[in-house]
Scaffold this active site. Structure first.
Site, short mmCIF file in Angstrom:
data_model
loop_
_atom_site.label_atom_id
_atom_site.label_comp_id
_atom_site.label_asym_id
_atom_site.label_seq_id
_atom_site.Cartn_x
_atom_site.Cartn_y
_atom_site.Cartn_z
N TYR A 93 5.68 77.30 11.12
CA TYR A 93 3.96 77.03 11.09
C TYR A 93 3.00 78.25 12.38
O TYR A 93 2.33 78.55 11.87
CB TYR A 93 4.52 75.70 12.81
CG TYR A 93 3.02 75.35 13.21
CD1 TYR A 93 2.66 74.76 12.25
CD2 TYR A 93 2.97 75.49 14.90
CE1 TYR A 93 1.26 74.39 12.69
CE2 TYR A 93 1.50 75.15 15.28
CZ TYR A 93 0.48 74.41 13.88
OH TYR A 93 -1.05 74.00 14.64
N ARG A 281 -11.42 76.01 21.40
CA ARG A 281 -10.17 76.58 21.75
C ARG A 281 -9.77 78.37 22.02
O ARG A 281 -10.95 78.65 21.12
CB ARG A 281 -9.54 75.98 20.18
CG ARG A 281 -8.06 75.00 20.61
CD ARG A 281 -7.35 74.69 19.08
NE ARG A 281 -8.18 75.35 18.30
CZ ARG A 281 -7.99 76.58 17.02
NH1 ARG A 281 -6.64 76.49 17.94
NH2 ARG A 281 -8.18 77.17 16.22
N GLU A 388 -20.83 66.98 17.55
CA GLU A 388 -20.49 66.09 18.98
C GLU A 388 -21.46 65.94 20.13
O GLU A 388 -22.10 65.11 19.98
CB GLU A 388 -19.17 66.56 19.64
CG GLU A 388 -17.73 65.86 18.61
CD GLU A 388 -16.49 66.30 18.84
OE1 GLU A 388 -15.68 66.23 18.70
OE2 GLU A 388 -16.99 67.20 20.63
N ASP A 506 -11.10 68.51 -38.32
CA ASP A 506 -11.26 69.54 -37.98
C ASP A 506 -10.20 70.66 -38.77
O ASP A 506 -9.30 69.75 -39.61
CB ASP A 506 -10.66 69.69 -35.83
CG ASP A 506 -9.81 71.20 -35.55
OD1 ASP A 506 -10.79 72.44 -35.90
OD2 ASP A 506 -8.92 70.96 -35.15
C1 GDG Z 1 -10.18 72.30 12.18
C2 GDG Z 1 -10.77 73.60 11.40
C3 GDG Z 1 -12.58 71.90 11.44
C4 GDG Z 1 -11.94 70.55 22.02
N1 GDG Z 1 -11.57 70.86 23.33
C5 GDG Z 1 -11.44 69.56 24.36
C6 GDG Z 1 -12.17 68.60 23.13
N2 GDG Z 1 -12.06 69.51 21.82
C7 GDG Z 1 -12.06 68.89 20.76
C8 GDG Z 1 -14.09 68.42 20.15
C9 GDG Z 1 -13.61 68.04 18.33
C10 GDG Z 1 -12.37 68.92 18.41
O1 GDG Z 1 -11.46 69.29 19.13
C11 GDG Z 1 -12.29 70.99 18.13
O2 GDG Z 1 -12.89 70.59 16.59
P1 GDG Z 1 -13.35 71.70 15.54
O3 GDG Z 1 -14.08 71.68 14.69
O4 GDG Z 1 -13.18 73.27 16.33
O5 GDG Z 1 -11.59 71.22 14.74
P2 GDG Z 1 -9.92 71.68 14.75
O6 GDG Z 1 -9.25 71.05 14.65
O7 GDG Z 1 -9.36 72.66 15.34
O8 GDG Z 1 -10.00 72.32 13.79
C12 GDG Z 1 -12.67 73.52 12.20
C13 GDG Z 1 -12.58 70.75 11.27
O9 GDG Z 1 -10.42 70.86 11.67
C14 GDG Z 1 -12.30 69.53 11.02
O10 GDG Z 1 -11.86 69.49 9.94
O11 GDG Z 1 -13.65 71.24 11.61
O12 GDG Z 1 -13.16 73.88 11.24
O13 GDG Z 1 -11.03 74.57 12.27
O14 GDG Z 1 -13.88 66.82 18.53
O15 GDG Z 1 -14.10 67.54 20.60
N3 GDG Z 1 -11.41 67.23 22.93
C15 GDG Z 1 -11.51 67.12 24.94
N4 GDG Z 1 -11.34 68.13 25.28
C16 GDG Z 1 -10.97 69.26 25.09
O16 GDG Z 1 -11.69 70.56 26.27
N5 GDG Z 1 -11.73 65.68 24.94
#
Ligand code: GDG
Length: 739
Positions: A93, A281, A388, A506
């Site tokens: 991982y 992140r 979002e 064929d």
């Molecule tokens: C993969 C791909 C693709 C973040 N900080 C907090 C929080 N979040 C939530 C956001 C959002 C999610 O985390 C991050 O969204 P990403 O799109 O960056 O998704 P990942 O899971 O990192 O990554 C990405 C995704 O998969 C889906 O296919 O979009 O490109 O890398 O939902 O809201 N939520 C809360 N507190 C936080 O501090 N509650």
């Protein structure tokens, strides 16, 4: 929707639960991720296409026992933990997934570590997942695998469960071949073969689909690609774009939730001017430093805005035990300090920076309190934060600045799209967003919201499963049924009772076996005899890819119609004259021939065959087979890049040959030209090659179409091998007929 009604098994690296200990009390928490809520909402739909509980297989830090005890509290999801020993998990991982694939696929090759032990651990971990899933899989179950941590898994499961439906979804970018090829050869093959074990493969955008198909084309030019379908010979795989979405209503509704309203009011009181917001992140793909530099430039260029805007930047802790992440964190801290020191005043802080994660209500409040969302990843598979933000803007206000490198940019064209590494572009976009007229904000936001409201996470899930279901129908259509029993009796009866009959055959692989040296092929006396008998009472057409000289020599003596060069030339049965199906012999060969000649020079033993209507590059007799295949892949790739649609040329990847010919004729058009002149009430077509597929597809529904061999085919029935052709034809002619 899926018809088989087995259960749904989901495999993802992580289980969607965690156990939290509070006051000596254990509680099972379900992650609030989009996928979990999508799957839960799917399970409550009236026409839920699966049966029973959903089994979610994933890794968990908690022990299997703890999870099992608590699983029943989680509603329709059963948690099935996979235990990965800590030393394997670290190499798998943190190693292969996050120290190699993540940076490489996000276009940071310099951050990628190609460690052999990582790969071994990756294979081992994928095998552990496969073993666990094997324990619970039953016929009819559908298995849905997620993301880059499990690329090997679809093939491991396909081998064990050939009849089950397997789907795969890839959440991060799939890179162009130039990046992908940096992986060692055997790793590339493991990953691509692994993914191709699935029936349906989903990506976020069409670009990723294209890059994936391009990679498959480079590794396996023999797999025929038609639109989004890949024909692997014995299986059909679909590759398509399904841009993931969010739970729109959850964010939209949050706007009016009392807790969210309260926090929003507090934020606005604390920051009584414009707010720019971002949340990510901690990761180098998110473009944090570029974003800060862009903001600094904006403040530098726009002194009037100083003291009137605050950038609220939330960074969520992640992987910060890894050196490169610690380094990035230090650089971010320093840059924030520098900007605040450079522009800050006693009652104004240009950047409010928080390194923590937020509860949902606080996140929703920040989304809806801010005037601008500044989402600038340098590479992102999709990016959910920007979606979002849009969903949270129940008030139709706010401006989204979005990196064009995020997958979401393909859908959100009303955002201000920027190149995140261009600091001027970022600075200008910030100014434009802050000064945007409320009417324009509203117009853009409404359009964005409308799109996401319609294509929300439920629509995404339904779209994916609907596609999976129609793929099953297509696979069913192509599934082979052997010509025997009832189908055999049926065809003989129809033959016997027909008043007018036409038979398309064929040549290589059907009338004669495939030989190593094609020039040595001879039609057997038995087969010649059957053909002579068949001519009485039937229109017989031999349809071949060979040139007319060869066909004249081999079968010219037979009183049949002959179609040469895949339908380009036809020999009349009476006059025995050859006529080209199309008139202009353009000079296209002049452009293609030098490319093929170059590849002859590069691959000793290969040769170019110039037919009247096509050019073929043969590599059957090259001694080093692997080398020849590599050169063939390169040639095919080069030709694909060279052939623009207006040239009307097509490339056929045949058996040890690459052929270029005009697109507007094929065996299908040739066969149809016979049917135009006269109606037939019995039509039969037999062939073994991919070029015969055009014929099978072009002929009317009532035609009997027979594929020789087991490969996937549009033909309705199959004969196992070329040896079965003669007995079949004999038995057909023995049918007591009217004629
Ligand atoms: C993969 C791909 C693709 C973040 N900080 C907090 C929080 N979040 C939530 C956001 C959002 C999610 O985390 C991050 O969204 P990403 O799109 O960056 O998704 P990942 O899971 O990192 O990554 C990405 C995704 O998969 C889906 O296919 O979009 O490109 O890398 O939902 O809201 N939520 C809360 N507190 C936080 O501090 N509650």
């Amino acid at each position: 929707m899926i018809n088989n009604k087995g259960k749904l098994i989901i495999a993802a690296y992580r289980l969607p639960f965690k156990i939290v200990y509070q006051n000596n009390h254990r509680e099972l928490f379900q992650n609030s991720g989009g996928l979990v809520s999508a799957v839960l909402s799917l399970s409550t739909q009236k026409n839920y296409p699966f049966s029973g509980n959903i089994s979610w297989v994933g890794h968990s830090e908690n022990t299997a026992l703890e999870l099992q005890e608590l699983t029943h509290e989680a509603g329709p999801i059963d948690a099935i933990p996979v235990t990965i020993p800590a030393e394997i998990n670290a190499l798998y991982y943190e190693g292969f997934c996050n120290d190699l694939i993540w940076p490489l696929f996000h276009y940071f090759p310099s951050e990628a570590n190609f460690d052999k032990t990582y790969f071994e651990a990756y294979q081992a971990a994928n095998q552990l997942f496969a073993d666990k899933i094997a324990e619970i899989t039953e016929p009819g179950d559908t298995i849905w695998i997620h993301d880059y941590q499990l690329m090997g898994l679809p093939a491991l499961l396909r081998e064990k469960f050939p009849g089950n439906t397997i789907a795969f979804f890839f959440h991060i970018p799939f890179p162009s071949f130039e990046i992908f090829r940096l992986l060692p050869v055997s790793w590339r093959k493991y990953l691509i073969d692994g993914i191709l074990g699935a029936d349906l493969i989903g990506f976020h955008t069409n670009d990723y689909v294209r890059y994936f198909l391009g990679t498959v084309q480079r590794l396996y030019p023999q797999y025929e690609q038609r639109l989004h379908y890949l024909n692997l010979g014995n299986r059909l795989v679909e590759i398509d774009a399904f841009p993931i979405s969010i739970d729109f209503n959850k964010f939209d509704d949050a706007y009016q939730q009392p807790e969210v309203v309260k926090i929003r009011t507090e934020i606005k009181q604390h920051i009584p001017h414009k707010i720019i917001f971002s949340v990510d992140r901690l990761d180098y793909s998110k473009g944090l430093l570029h974003r800060l530099i862009g903001y600094e430039l904006f403040l530098e260029n726009n002194p009037g805005w100083r003291g009137k805007v605050t950038f609220l930047m939330v960074v969520v802790p992640s992987r910060d035990t890894i050196g490169q992440y610690q380094q990035m964190k230090t650089e971010t801290d320093m840059l924030v300090g520098k900007i605040n020191a450079r522009f800050g005043e006693i009652n104004w802080q240009p950047v409010i920076y928080q390194y923590r994660s937020l509860p949902f209500e606080e996140l929703a409040a920040m989304y809806s309190a801010s005037d601008v969302a500044l989402i600038t990843p340098v590479r992102d598979g999709m990016n959910l934060v920007c979606k979002e933000y849009v969903a949270s803007r129940h008030d139709n206000r706010g401006v989204l600045i979005l990196s064009e490198m995020a997958g979401a940019a393909a859908e959100l064209s009303e955002a201000i799209l920027i190149n995140p590494t261009d600091n001027d572009d970022t600075a200008n976009a910030i100014q434009r967003a802050l000064e945007m007229h409320p009417d324009e904000q509203e117009g853009r936001m409404k359009a964005l919201r409308q799109r996401l409201r319609i294509y929300d996470i439920d629509t995404w899930t339904n779209d994916f499963f609907a596609q999976l279901s129609s793929l099953e129908t297509e696979q069913e259509r192509l599934k082979h049924t052997y010509l025997k029993g009832k189908t055999m009796r049926d065809i003989k009866e129809k033959y016997a009772n027909a008043a007018s009959r036409i038979i398309f055959l064929d040549f290589d692989g059907t009338l004669v076996p495939i030989e190593r040296n094609p020039q040595e092929v001879r039609l057997s006396e038995d087969m010649a005899e059957i053909l002579r008998r068949m001519v009485a009472g039937n229109t017989v057409v031999i349809v071949s890819g060979r040139d007319r000289r060869f066909l004249e020599r081999e079968i010219g003596r037979l009183p049949v119609y002959i179609v040469a060069e895949h339908g380009a030339l036809v020999r009349d049965i009476d006059t025995r004259l050859w006529t080209p199906v199309y008139d202009s012999m353009d000079d296209w060969k002049g452009a293609i021939r030098p490319i093929m000649d170059l590849f002859v020079a590069r691959c000793p033993g290969a040769f170019v065959e110039e037919k009247e209507t096509s050019l073929a590059w043969h590599f059957r007799v090259v001694a080093d087979k692997q080398y020849a295949q590599r050169r063939a892949n390169e040639l095919s790739w080069q030709l694909h890049n060279f052939l623009h649609p207006e040239l009307n040329l097509q490339i056929i990847n045949g058996n040890k040959v690459i052929e270029v010919k005009k697109t507007h004729y094929n065996k299908g058009t040739a066969a149809l030209s016979f049917l135009e002149n006269k109606p037939y009430d019995f039509i039969l077509a037999m062939g073994d090659d991919t070029t015969d597929e055009d014929m099978f597809e072009a002929l009317p529904e009532t035609a009997y179409t027979i594929k020789i061999g087991e490969d996937l085919s549009a033909a309705r029935t199959h004969l196992p091998s070329q040896k079965d052709v003669l007995p079949f034809l004999k038995s057909l002619l023995a049918s007591p007929g009217k004629l």
